[in-house]
Every structure is written in structure tokens, then in C-alpha cells.
Design an enzyme around this catalytic site. Structure first.
Site, PDB file in Angstrom:
ATOM      1  CG  ASP A 125      -2.030  -1.258   1.176  1.00 31.90           C
ATOM      2  OD1 ASP A 125      -2.191  -1.658   0.255  1.00 31.90           O
ATOM      3  OD2 ASP A 125      -2.351  -1.720   2.520  1.00 31.90           O
ATOM      4  N   GLY A 157       1.552   2.992  -2.396  1.00 31.04           N
ATOM      5  CA  GLY A 157       1.079   3.981  -3.684  1.00 31.04           C
ATOM      6  C   GLY A 157       1.615   3.339  -5.087  1.00 31.04           C
ATOM      7  CE  LYS A 158       2.369  -2.422  -4.410  1.00 34.86           C
ATOM      8  NZ  LYS A 158       2.080  -2.035  -3.054  1.00 34.86           N
ATOM      9  CD  GLN A 181       0.440  -8.883  -2.427  1.00 36.69           C
ATOM     10  OE1 GLN A 181       1.170  -9.536  -3.191  1.00 36.69           O
ATOM     11  NE2 GLN A 181      -0.776  -8.336  -3.036  1.00 36.69           N
ATOM     12  NE  ARG A 217      -7.509  -6.599   6.686  1.00 29.02           N
ATOM     13  CZ  ARG A 217      -6.455  -7.670   6.622  1.00 29.02           C
ATOM     14  NH1 ARG A 217      -6.136  -8.164   7.600  1.00 29.02           N
ATOM     15  NH2 ARG A 217      -5.644  -7.486   5.391  1.00 29.02           N
ATOM     16  N   PRO A 218      -8.563  -0.852   9.102  1.00 31.23           N
ATOM     17  CG  PRO A 218      -8.815  -0.605  11.295  1.00 31.23           C
ATOM     18  CD  PRO A 218      -9.330  -1.492  10.175  1.00 31.23           C
ATOM     19  CB  THR A 248       2.718  16.509  -2.981  1.00 28.68           C
ATOM     20  OG1 THR A 248       2.508  16.954  -4.540  1.00 28.68           O
ATOM     21  CG2 THR A 248       4.275  16.685  -2.913  1.00 28.68           C
ATOM     22  N   GLY A 249       0.192  14.101  -3.351  1.00 27.07           N
ATOM     23  CA  GLY A 249      -1.320  13.881  -3.437  1.00 27.07           C
ATOM     24  C   GLY A 249      -1.555  12.807  -4.213  1.00 27.07           C
TER      25      GLY A 249
END
Ligand code: GDP
Ligand code: IMO
Ligand code: MG
Length: 427
Positions: A12, A14-15, A219, A298-299, A409-410
Site C-alpha cells: 500500500d 502507492g504503487k 504487496q 481494515r484500518p 504530494t497527493g
């Protein structure tokens, strides 16, 4: 030149955003491992797409998207994704290629995933319950069903019967019938047929014709079956080695390797996370970073940047550079911590320990840097970042051992700072 883009932390990172961003430099985007446990988020003109099995290049018309033999494919999930993209006006049909050697996830794999987690009790992995592990188990045990097998209904019937029988011996509270599984599979096989190819051959032909390939990891390195925090890992090689085995290419096909890392750390599921923050700060990162699983909701567990873990990723993957994401999530913090080593009893460790027990006993050693009050959200030039943010990035590069070629940055495509090349490839 070809480029591998993969997770340098626990997934997670940001791929999806980074793959979508650089995809126009390539003709083909190829996934080499994992399955629909992945959730790669891409925003295009404000519209949100979450890609699970289909490579994150699909939103660029004209790009070919390849699912390699190293991926495990749940046909239901695949067609749900194809249909969803179709409803959003994205045509997949002519552009998708699937390896005949990719293994399938079938309904019994999902049951076995749940059963295995229940049996582990307190020691559960916290899987995505998508049947990923059991499908790879069948592959290694040489009883898996592959995409190419769908062309041989007779052989397929025997395999499905055997596997459903094995499932019914293990899951005793209900019985699965093999016939509906087979029938559904044959229908999917029919629909999948035009996409099925020898991926190794197709990719090597493409390279011979001067086409560039982007390899997309799912992953992250710390979730790799061999090099991650075993047993709290996924069941495939998320690290760079997976590119060769998961697509049928030699190592020289991989030109450069870009690791995606958040400017802090997250993890979803169980297992050690040395920099985890439990109090107010963990909550703050989770809320400002919207750190909830793209697949399961899920958190995510949140913590400071762990340079020991990222340095390990640099070593395992031979990373040339990082794409550093979510810098903006740190906006407004007074101080920011970087973990540059671990303390384990009386010892200071600068290398990621290979023993899980030792890792679990490690305490992070932090250095503290000033934060910034001017927002970085949406900044597109390094020089436009507030000075403390520039210092933070420079320090992350130093302690990680590689430059940050991209700073995000976003979540939108243009909320990005491009800072140079990776192995000569201008990004
Ligand atoms: P992946 O699995 O590595 O593709 O990452 P995910 O999509 O699961 O999670 C990354 C999340 O962060 C997604 O919701 C992205 O839209 C978002 N994201 C990516 N880059 C940035 C960034 O630079 N800033 C912010 N605020 N969000 C980002
Ligand atoms: P992307 O590609 C984050 C985690 C699960 C669990 C462990 C094993 O979006 O980065 P599995 O279902 O694979 O057997 O679960 O791996 N996990 C991920 N965590 N991002 C992912 O994918 C993940 N895919 C699996 O939470 O801890
Ligand atoms: Mg994800």
C-alpha cells in the site's frame, strides 16, 4: 529500457499511483505476482479506480496489460474488475494478455484461507481472505489448476473433483459440490480464451521489437514469502526476483528498479512493525493518510518512517531509487521522527534482522526533525517545498541509501515532483 516498480515496505505504498504516472513511457505493463489481495488506487480526473488483478496501466488507452504466470487469478474477481472498468468506459478486451501458466483461485481456496486463519487462532496472519495462500500452496504441491487447463475439460473435471474432495475432508461443516465449480470454470475459460497467451514469448518478442515494459509489483518487500517477516507475509515473491519467475524473463530484462515507499510506514494484518504508533500520533497518521485497506477496508497500522526496513529493501531488490509517497500527510506536524537503527537489548542494529523473534524484540532508535506548517499538498517542484520538508526528504535519502527520484504530494497524477532519472530513464 524496462523498469520494475515494487513496494519497498509492507504494501500500500502507492504503487498504483506511481505505475499509472510513469506508464506512458512504456508499451506494456505486466503484473508478476500476487492476486486480488492487491488494491492499487489510481485517480484520473477525480475518478477513483482500484485495480486488483489488472495492471495499473489500463487507464492509458493503447497500453497492453499483462498478467504473468506468477499471479494467481480468481476468475470471478477478474471478470468483476473487467466489467467494472467497462462500465466506467475503459475497454479492456483488446489490451489484456493472460499467461496460460497462471494458477487459478477457486471457491475452495477462499474456504481454506478462512479455515487456516481460524486454526491459527491468536497466531493468525490477518490475510485478505481471498484464497491467495491456499492457491499458491496448490501450485507448489503440483495440484493447482492453471489457466491453460481450461482448454481441456476432461482433465479439468478430474482436477476439480480431486481438489473439491480434498477441501471437503478439511472443511467439515459444509460440503461443496464439484459440478457447479467445474461448470462455472468452463464458462470463465470460454470468456478468457482470447486473452490467453505464452507471456514469456510475447514479452521477449516485444522487447526485440524495441518495446519497453513496466513490471508492476503487488504487496511489498517486507511481505515477500522469502525475504519478508515470515510467517506474517503473503505467499509470493513481491521482491524483484518475482519479475523473472513470474513472467519468464531473464534478469537482464529488468533495466531499473524503483521502490515505492511512503514518507512514513503502514502495515495491514498481523506481524511485527517496529515503528508502530499506538496513541494519538498513530491515529493522526491513519486519519490524514486515509489509511484504511483499499481491498478489505481494515484500518492500517501506522508508524514513523523505518529506514532500517527500507535499506533492507534497497539490498533485496537492488533499488536504484525511491518513489516517496504521501509526503503531504505529514503536513502540519511539529516534529517528525525517522527510525535509523534498532536497539535490541544492549545492541544497536543497523541491518534488518533476519530472525523474527529478534525483530519483535527491537525498539526503534529515532532521530527527530522539525516539521512544516506550509502545506506540501499538490506541490510539483522540489524548490517549492517548505525548507523543513526538503530537509526531511534529503535525510530520508541519506538514511535509505538511494535518491528519491519521485516525490508524491497527493493522490492525483499531477500532485507529483519528478526529480530525475532511474538508470538513465527520464521519468
Ligand atoms: P498500492 O497498493 O501500493 O497501490 O497503494 P494503495 O492504493 O493501497 O494505497 C495508497 C493510497 O494512498 C491510495 O488511496 C492513494 O490514492 C493514496 N496516495 C498515493 N500517493 C499519495 C500521496 O502522495 N498523497 C496522498 N495524500 N495520498 C496518496
Ligand atoms: P497491495 O498490492 C498490504 C497482507 C495482508 C496480510 C498478508 C497476507 O495493495 O500493496 P494474503 O491475503 O496475501 O495471504 O495476506 O499480506 N497483504 C497486503 N498488505 N497491501 C497489499 O497489497 C497486501 N496484500 C496482502 O494484510 O497481512
Ligand atoms: Mg494497496
Amino acid at each position: 529500457m524496462n523498469l520494475a516498480i515494487l513496494g519497498a515496505q509492507w504494501g500500500d505504498e502507492g504503487k498504483g499511483k506511481i505505475v499509472d504516472l510513469v506508464a506512458p513511457h512504456f508499451s506494456i505493463v505486466a503484473r508478476y505476482q500476487g492476486g486480488h489481495n492487491a488494491g492499487h488506487t489510481v485517480y484520473v480526473d477525480g475518478a477513483k479506480f482500484i485495480l486488483r488483478l489488472i495492471p495499473s496501466g489500463i487507464l492509458h488507452p493503447g497500453l497492453t496489460c499483462v498478467i504473468g504466470n506468477g499471479v494467481v487469478i480468481d476468475p470471478r474477481a477478474l471478470f468483476a474488475e473487467v466489467d467494472e472498468l467497462g462500465r466506467a468506459g475503459i475497454k479492456v478486451d483488446e489490451r489484456l494478455v493472460i499467461s496460460d501458466k497462471a494458477h487459478l483461485i477457486l471457491p475452495y481456496h477462499r474456504d481454506l484461507d478462512l479455515l487456516s486463519e481460524a486454526r491459527r487462532g491468536e497466531r493468525k496472519i490477518g490475510t485478505t481472505s481471498r484464497g491467495i495462500g491456499p492457491a499458491y500452496e496448490d501450485k507448489i504441491a503440483r495440484r493447482g489448476i492453471r489457466v491453460g487447463d481450461l482448454a481441456d475439460p476432461r482433465g479439468l473435471e478430474q482436477d476439480v473433483r480431486d481438489n473439491v474432495t480434498a477441501r471437503n475432508r478439511l472443511v467439515q461443516d459444509n460440503t461443496m459440490e464439484w459440478r457447479p465449480v467445474l461448470e462455472e470454470l468452463l464458462q470463465y475459460g470460454e470468456r478468457m480464451r482470447p486473452w490467453v497467451h505464452d507471456v514469456s514469448l510475447m514479452l521477449s518478442d516485444a522487447m526485440r521489437n524495441g518495446k519497453a515494459i513496466l513490471f508492476e509489483g503487488a504487496q511489498g518487500t517486507l511481505l515477500d514469502i522469502d525475504h519478508g517477516t515470515y510467517p506474517y507475509v503473503t505467499s509470493s515473491n513481491a521482491s524483484v526476483g518475482g519479475v523473472c519467475t513470474g513472467l519468464g524473463l531473464g534478469p537482464r530484462a529488468i533495466g531499473g528498479v524503483l521502490g515505492v515507499a511512503k514518507a512514513y510506514t503502514t502495515r495491514v494484518g498481523e506481524g511485527p512493525l517496529p515503528t508502530e504508533l499506538f496513541g494519538e500520533m498513530g491515529h493522526r497518521l491513519r486519519e490524514s493518510g486515509h489509511e484504511y485497506g483499499a481491498v478489505t477496508g481494515r484500518p492500517r497500522r501506522c508508524g514513523w518512517y523505518d529506514a532500517v526496513a527500507v535499506r533492507y529493501s534497497v539490498r533485496i531488490n537492488g533499488l536504484d531509487a525511491l518513489a516517496l509517497t504521501k509526503l503531504d500527510v505529514l503536513d502540519g506536524l511539529e516534529r517528525i521522527q525517522i527510525c535509523s537503527s534498532y536497539r535490541c537489548g544492549s545492541r544497536t542494529l543497523t541491518e534488518f534482522p533476519s530472525d523474527l523473534g529478534q525483530l519483535a524484540a527491537c525498539e526503534p532508535v529515532y532521530e527527530s526533525l522539525p516539521g512544516w506548517s506550509v502545506p506540501t499538498r499538490g506541490v510539483r517542484r522540489f524548490a517549492d517545498l517548505p525548507e523543513p520538508a526538503r530537509r526531511y526528504v534529503a535525510r530520508l535519502e541519506e538514511v535509505s541509501g538511494v535518491p528519491a527520484a519521485i516525490i508524491s504530494t497527493g493522490s492525483a497524477r499531477d500532485e507529483t515532483i519528478l526529480r530525475g532519472d532511474v538508470q538513465g530513464l527520464k521519468l
